[in-house]
Design a protein around this motif. Structure first.
Motif, short mmCIF file in Angstrom:
data_model
loop_
_atom_site.label_atom_id
_atom_site.label_comp_id
_atom_site.label_asym_id
_atom_site.label_seq_id
_atom_site.Cartn_x
_atom_site.Cartn_y
_atom_site.Cartn_z
N MET A 1 0.85 -1.18 0.00
CA MET A 1 0.00 0.00 0.00
C MET A 1 0.89 1.24 0.00
O MET A 1 1.81 1.34 0.80
N GLY A 2 0.61 2.18 -0.89
CA GLY A 2 1.43 3.37 -1.03
C GLY A 2 1.13 4.44 0.01
O GLY A 2 0.15 4.36 0.75
N LYS A 3 2.01 5.44 0.04
CA LYS A 3 1.85 6.59 0.93
C LYS A 3 2.02 7.87 0.13
O LYS A 3 2.64 7.86 -0.93
N ILE A 4 1.47 8.95 0.68
CA ILE A 4 1.69 10.29 0.13
C ILE A 4 2.53 11.05 1.15
O ILE A 4 2.12 11.20 2.30
N PHE A 5 3.70 11.51 0.72
CA PHE A 5 4.57 12.32 1.57
C PHE A 5 4.32 13.78 1.22
O PHE A 5 4.47 14.18 0.07
N CYS A 6 3.88 14.54 2.20
CA CYS A 6 3.49 15.93 1.98
C CYS A 6 4.58 16.86 2.52
O CYS A 6 4.73 17.02 3.73
N LEU A 7 5.37 17.42 1.60
CA LEU A 7 6.44 18.35 1.94
C LEU A 7 5.84 19.72 2.19
O LEU A 7 5.12 20.25 1.34
N MET A 8 6.11 20.27 3.37
CA MET A 8 5.50 21.56 3.70
C MET A 8 6.41 22.39 4.57
O MET A 8 7.38 21.90 5.14
N GLY A 9 6.08 23.66 4.66
CA GLY A 9 6.83 24.60 5.46
C GLY A 9 6.44 26.00 5.03
O GLY A 9 5.73 26.19 4.04
N LYS A 10 6.92 26.97 5.78
CA LYS A 10 6.64 28.37 5.44
C LYS A 10 7.28 28.71 4.09
O LYS A 10 8.14 27.98 3.60
N SER A 11 6.87 29.84 3.52
CA SER A 11 7.46 30.26 2.25
C SER A 11 8.96 30.51 2.42
O SER A 11 9.41 30.90 3.50
N ALA A 12 9.72 30.24 1.36
CA ALA A 12 11.16 30.47 1.30
C ALA A 12 11.96 29.59 2.26
O ALA A 12 13.02 29.97 2.74
N THR A 13 11.45 28.38 2.53
CA THR A 13 12.22 27.43 3.33
C THR A 13 13.00 26.46 2.45
O THR A 13 13.71 25.60 2.98
N TYR A 98 3.90 8.65 -3.32
CA TYR A 98 3.99 9.95 -3.97
C TYR A 98 4.60 11.00 -3.05
O TYR A 98 4.59 10.86 -1.83
N LEU A 99 5.10 12.07 -3.68
CA LEU A 99 5.58 13.24 -2.96
C LEU A 99 4.88 14.45 -3.54
O LEU A 99 4.80 14.61 -4.77
N THR A 100 4.37 15.31 -2.66
CA THR A 100 3.73 16.54 -3.09
C THR A 100 4.17 17.68 -2.17
O THR A 100 4.69 17.43 -1.09
N ILE A 101 3.99 18.90 -2.63
CA ILE A 101 4.26 20.08 -1.80
C ILE A 101 2.91 20.68 -1.41
O ILE A 101 2.01 20.79 -2.25
N GLY A 102 2.80 21.08 -0.15
CA GLY A 102 1.54 21.68 0.27
C GLY A 102 1.70 22.51 1.53
O GLY A 102 2.79 22.66 2.06
N THR A 103 0.60 23.01 1.98
CA THR A 103 0.54 23.76 3.24
C THR A 103 0.06 22.82 4.34
O THR A 103 -0.32 21.66 4.07
N LEU A 104 0.03 23.30 5.56
CA LEU A 104 -0.50 22.51 6.66
C LEU A 104 -1.97 22.18 6.40
O LEU A 104 -2.43 21.06 6.62
N GLU A 105 -2.69 23.15 5.88
CA GLU A 105 -4.10 22.95 5.55
C GLU A 105 -4.27 21.88 4.46
O GLU A 105 -5.16 21.03 4.53
N ALA A 106 -3.38 21.90 3.46
CA ALA A 106 -3.43 20.89 2.40
C ALA A 106 -3.15 19.50 2.97
O ALA A 106 -3.83 18.52 2.63
N TYR A 107 -2.15 19.42 3.84
CA TYR A 107 -1.82 18.14 4.48
C TYR A 107 -3.04 17.60 5.24
O TYR A 107 -3.39 16.42 5.11
N LEU A 108 -3.69 18.45 6.03
CA LEU A 108 -4.84 18.01 6.81
C LEU A 108 -5.99 17.57 5.91
O LEU A 108 -6.67 16.58 6.20
N GLY A 109 -6.20 18.28 4.79
CA GLY A 109 -7.24 17.89 3.84
C GLY A 109 -6.95 16.54 3.20
O GLY A 109 -7.84 15.70 3.04
N MET A 110 -5.69 16.32 2.83
CA MET A 110 -5.32 15.04 2.22
C MET A 110 -5.41 13.91 3.23
O MET A 110 -5.84 12.80 2.90
#
Length: 195
Positions: A1-13, A98-110
């Protein structure tokens, strides 16, 4: 079973740099999830690489079809910009991770959409003074710098990624990006342990 890794952080990190270099790493097996946005394309970006750039009609079409996994709307100095992830056939968790970039809100939604065991947060941080200098340098390199919007995002990130919100979301593992190559190797090792 796969996973989604959600890369996140403040802008310009350094998220975009880390994301791009991870995919150029030898033996890296994750696939990309490309998010959508209604904001204008920036210099150096390409359609379908960082984002799918779309208009409000496309947002409405995907919403009517029940395809939007998570959606964030920002009232910027240039108008309303939306960012979202759509269940548009890009991924199959029965076969791949998978790997995606998102915000904390995006992570929580996913996480709400796919389940907590399938979505893994990867939080990158940089000291705020250094982050501000990076943000200014990036904006200064644009043909038409948008400093007001840069400042709005910088301040909004302080609230969005507050310690309270990170704790509430269960974000305990953090990667401090002092040296991008070392940070990439740390993240690679962490992903490999989680797979």
């Amino acid at each position: 079973m796969g996973k989604i890794f959600c890369l996140m952080g403040k802008s310009a990190t350094g998220k975009d740099t880390i994301y791009a270099q991870l995919f150029h790493s030898e033996g890296f097996q994750l696939k990309k999830i490309i998010p959508y946005t209604t904001r204008p394309i920036r210099e150096g970006e390409e359609e379908g690489r960082e984002y799918f750039f779309c208009d409000e009609d496309k947002v409405q079409q995907l919403e009517r079809a029940g395809k939007i996994i998570e959606l964030r709307s920002y009232h910027t100095v240039y108008g309303e910009w939306k960012y979202f992830t759509a269940d548009d056939g890009q991924f199959d968790l029965d076969k791949d991770s998978y790997l995606t970039i998102g915000t904390l809100e995006a992570y929580l939604g996913m996480r709400a959409y796919f389940g907590a065991g399938k979505v893994v947060p990867i939080y990158v941080e940089v000291e705020d003074g250094e982050r501000l200098m990076r943000a200014i340098a990036r904006e200064k390199s644009q043909t038409i710098p948008k400093y007001e919007e840069m400042c709005r995002r910088f301040l909004a990130d302080a609230e969005d990624f507050s310690e309270k919100n990170l704790e509430k979301a269960g974000i305990s593992v953090r990667f401090e990006n002092r040296n991008v190559q070392e940070t990439i190797e740390e993240i690679r090792g962490y992903i490999q342990q989680m797979l």
